[in-house]
Design an enzyme around this catalytic site. Structure first.
Site, PDB file in Angstrom:
ATOM      1  CE  LYS A  34      -0.641   0.368   4.999  1.00  0.00           C
ATOM      2  NZ  LYS A  34       0.127   1.611   5.145  1.00  0.00           N
ATOM      3  CB  THR A  35       3.983   2.277   1.760  1.00  0.00           C
ATOM      4  OG1 THR A  35       3.457   1.959   3.049  1.00  0.00           O
ATOM      5  CG2 THR A  35       4.808   3.545   1.854  1.00  0.00           C
ATOM      6  CG  ASP A 219      -0.999   4.843   4.725  1.00  0.00           C
ATOM      7  OD1 ASP A 219      -1.647   3.882   4.259  1.00  0.00           O
ATOM      8  OD2 ASP A 219       0.120   4.721   5.241  1.00  0.00           O
ATOM      9  CD  GLU A 220      -2.078   1.883   8.190  1.00  0.00           C
ATOM     10  OE1 GLU A 220      -3.131   1.226   8.239  1.00  0.00           O
ATOM     11  OE2 GLU A 220      -0.952   1.357   8.143  1.00  0.00           O
ATOM     12  CD  GLN A 250      -3.410  -4.932   8.090  1.00  0.00           C
ATOM     13  OE1 GLN A 250      -2.380  -4.852   8.754  1.00  0.00           O
ATOM     14  NE2 GLN A 250      -3.421  -4.702   6.784  1.00  0.00           N
ATOM     15  NE  ARG A 610       1.351  -7.645  11.031  1.00  0.00           N
ATOM     16  CZ  ARG A 610       1.064  -6.842  10.021  1.00  0.00           C
ATOM     17  NH1 ARG A 610       1.889  -5.867   9.720  1.00  0.00           N
ATOM     18  NH2 ARG A 610      -0.024  -7.007   9.304  1.00  0.00           N
TER      19      ARG A 610
END
Length: 686
Positions: A34-35, A219-220, A250, A610
């Site tokens: 995503k970044t 973002d997020e 998330q 993770r």
């Protein structure tokens, strides 16, 4: 030939980058890049003719903001990016508040740190007559924060209160706001709430910002609270060039006001919005993603997506059932030792847990085997006594009515300024309607001879520190430490020599922080510290060697080749408090989906994703609570994984069990889950 920023993007990523106009929701599953999508989209906008100052990108951490800006610079080498804002929500809020204050000709507000907020909350409760044994100040501060995040004021909070504790906190809320105003301070929640109030009321200010920032990227998005969401809607305006990137799976910060339903309702809030899902995971192996998909599919409040990987299936997650918590920590430490002997680096391994209480036994087990480790998410460097003692001098120079800073440093180190002298100054300050520092300047001669001399020394110190700070904050801090004999003061209050050495090192770090800042601008220095822009001790932790220990909440956004998830039992994950809430909710409405349990499931999902290559899961058959061994029951989330997705670990702790034994063992777990039912909710272990 495609532009450099488009090279290597998969089909979904490319579609998200090229969709530059209108509302866009990018559903970015864990590890799907995503970044990269956000930064490449910014580069695409600039390539298509957007000016740098017309782009606003907002995220939640300074580290993410720095990374985004650096990536865009690398993608577009040589292009002028002057004026492009890549910021956290709180930094953006402070920017808007300072801009509005400058326009109105008003003094700029300063930021109250966490210790200040805690102190003012306790003062507000006391002044309202609310006893500490009735309402805990820490809980009251948390409740006030939730009200602010929901854009509620003291009167609305009082109306909404459902019991005596909430009523006590709501009454303290109004007094707390008075204390902030009197000291010309804002707390972290105000950095969002007050700009939102400006945008609500000031149409000209709103139009000016909408004209300036013609493209917004967030973002997020799943972590936004009500105030942040409303701020974004204002800034997007009629153009609606708003791109939000997030993952409802998330969303794990409900206790901060985050709500995954904002992703679910995005198309309703922005009609005609396009939705693009990123499902190719570049982090984990297929077996780990199969486990993650199996768990999260049980949530009802989500947009369906299924992560997949081109990296191959890999090994199944391994599950160890310990006899008790000591057996569990012995397993974790022994397996880590075996992995290191096999050539794995300590830094490639992380141990994640749900509650902080689980950390200490893990530390003891690792120490016993002489395995180096680091604990992430512990006490902030800037909450340390030594740091606050030194920086409060700068805070007082920046904001003379900051009475909390004055009280902290007026007698640190001791200079004969006792409680009686402070009370006398407070009377003068109240009469003059000013702060304690101004009262000392005006009425210092009315104090006792000892306090009068101490006050003069203090005022001279402040004047000299301010003068020296113009040449550099490092030299000013060195002068402050030397002139006050601060290190001698630490010797007087510290008994342990190792603790004293650590305190001395922290003083050195503060001085270095001043040197690194580079300029004599006290205000910019304090803003940077309050908002986290300076290099924190957490950043230094990234360079430390050792196995990483951290909570599942703290692990979001991180990844490790090898991950251990421990304590997978009812009462720990899902948390005991959540289990109790579920029982109450089912009594009221048996058919209703439990949002708290779904958030716990998302937390487990975050923990699983993770891991890059190897994942260990563990639980204990019993745990000690207040000296008694209490049976534990496997987490319901383990049943959701299914028999075929796990390899139970044999008793030798070195190899997985054979297939037949693995299935029989997993069947036993399922039987335990279906047999006695959930364990009673345990005491909150966090």
């Amino acid at each position: 030939m495609p532009s450099a920023h488009l090279e290597g993007l998969n089909q979904q990523q490319l579609a998200a980058v090229r969709q530059t106009d209108g509302p866009l929701l990018v559903l970015a599953g864990a590890g799907t890049g995503k970044t990269r999508v956000v930064t490449c989209r910014m580069a695409e906008l600039l390539e298509r003719g957007a000016r740098a100052h017309q782009i606003l990108a907002v995220t939640f951490t300074n580290k993410a903001a720095r990374e985004m800006k650096e990536r865009v610079k690398k993608l577009l080498r040589g292009r002028d990016l002057e004026g492009m804002i890549v910021s956290t929500f709180h930094s953006l809020g402070l920017r808007l508040l300072r801009s509005a204050a400058a326009r109105a000709g008003e003094p700029a507000v300063e930021i109250a740190d966490e210790a200040d907020q805690a102190e003012m909350t306790a003062d507000a409760l006391r002044e309202c007559g609310v006893r500490r044994d009735c309402v805990n100040p820490r809980w009251a501060r948390f409740r006030i924060s939730l009200w602010k995040n929901a854009a509620l004021g003291p009167d609305e909070a009082l109306e909404e209160s459902s019991d005596e504790m909430e009523e006590g906190a709501a009454r303290a809320f109004e007094r707390y706001e008075d204390l902030l105003r009197r000291r010309r301070l804002v707390d972290f929640d105000d950095l969002i709430l007050r700009p939102l109030q400006l945008l609500d009321k000031d149409a000209a200010f709103r139009a000016e910002l909408q004209e300036r920032w013609q493209w917004l990227l967030v973002d997020e998005y799943q972590d936004t609270n009500a105030c942040q969401y409303r701020m974004l809607r204002h800034l997007a305006g009629a153009r609606r060039n708003l791109c939000v990137v997030g993952d409802d799976d998330q969303s794990i910060y409900g206790w901060r006001g985050a709500d995954p339903s904002r992703i679910l309702s995005f198309q309703k809030d922005f009609p005609g919005a396009k939705v693009i899902a990123l499902e190719q995971n570049y982090r984990s192996t297929g077996a780990i993603l199969q486990a993650a998909n199996a768990v999260i599919a049980n949530n009802t409040q989500r947009r369906k997506k299924k992560l997949w990987s081109a990296a191959g299936l890999g090994d199944k997650p391994q599950l160890y059932r310990a006899e008790d918590e000591k057996d569990e920590t012995d397993f974790v430490s022994s397996r880590i030792g075996a992995l290191v002997r096999a050539g794995k680096a300590h830094e490639d391994i992380a141990v994640l847990f749900r509650a902080n209480v689980q950390c200490r036994p893990l530390e003891q087990a690792l120490r016993a085997r002489q395995i180096p480790y680091r604990v992430v998410g512990t006490r902030s460097f800037f909450d340390r006594r030594e740091v606050r003692d030194l920086l409060c001098h700068f805070r007082l120079l920046r904001n003379p009515v900051d009475d909390a800073a004055f009280l902290r440093v007026i007698n640190t180190p001791a200079r004969g300024f006792g409680r009686g002298s402070v009370e006398k100054l407070a009377e003068h300050a109240a009469a003059d309607r000013t702060g304690l520092l101004a009262a000392l300047r005006t009425h210092g001669d009315s104090l006792s001879s000892t306090a009068r001399e101490g006050g003069r020394t203090f005022l001279a110190l402040l004047n000299e520190v301010q003068s020296r700070s113009k040449l550099g904050l490092g030299p000013a801090l060195e002068y402050l430490v030397e002139t006050t004999s601060y290190r001698n003061h630490l010797k007087l209050i510290t008994e342990d020599l190792r603790d004293l050495a650590a305190r001395d090192q922290i003083v050195d770090e503060v001085i270095q922080l001043g040197r690194d800042h580079g300029t004599g601008d006290i205000g910019a220095f304090l803003d940077a510290i309050a908002l986290g822009d300076e290099q924190r001790r957490d950043d230094k932790d990234d360079k430390k060697r050792g196995v990483t220990l951290l909570t599942m909440h703290g692990a979001k956004g991180l990844e490790y080749p090898i991950v251990f998830l421990v304590g997978l039992e009812e009462g720990l994950l899902p948390h005991g408090r959540t289990v109790a809430e579920e029982e109450d909710a089912l009594e009221e409405n048996p058919g209703r989906a439990n949002t708290a349990i779904e958030e716990e499931r998302r937390l487990f999902y975050v923990g699983i994703t993770r891991a890059r290559h190897t994942l260990y899961l563990s639980l204990a058959a019993q745990r000690t609570r207040r000296g008694r061994a209490i049976p534990s029951h496997p987490s319901r989330f383990l049943e959701e994984l299914g028999d075929d997705l796990l390899d139970p670990v044999a008793d030798d702790r070195n190899t997985p069990a054979e297939d037949g034994a693995a299935k029989a063992w997993a069947a036993g777990i399922r039987a335990r889950l279906k047999g006695p039912g959930p364990a009673p909710a345990q005491t909150d272990p966090s």
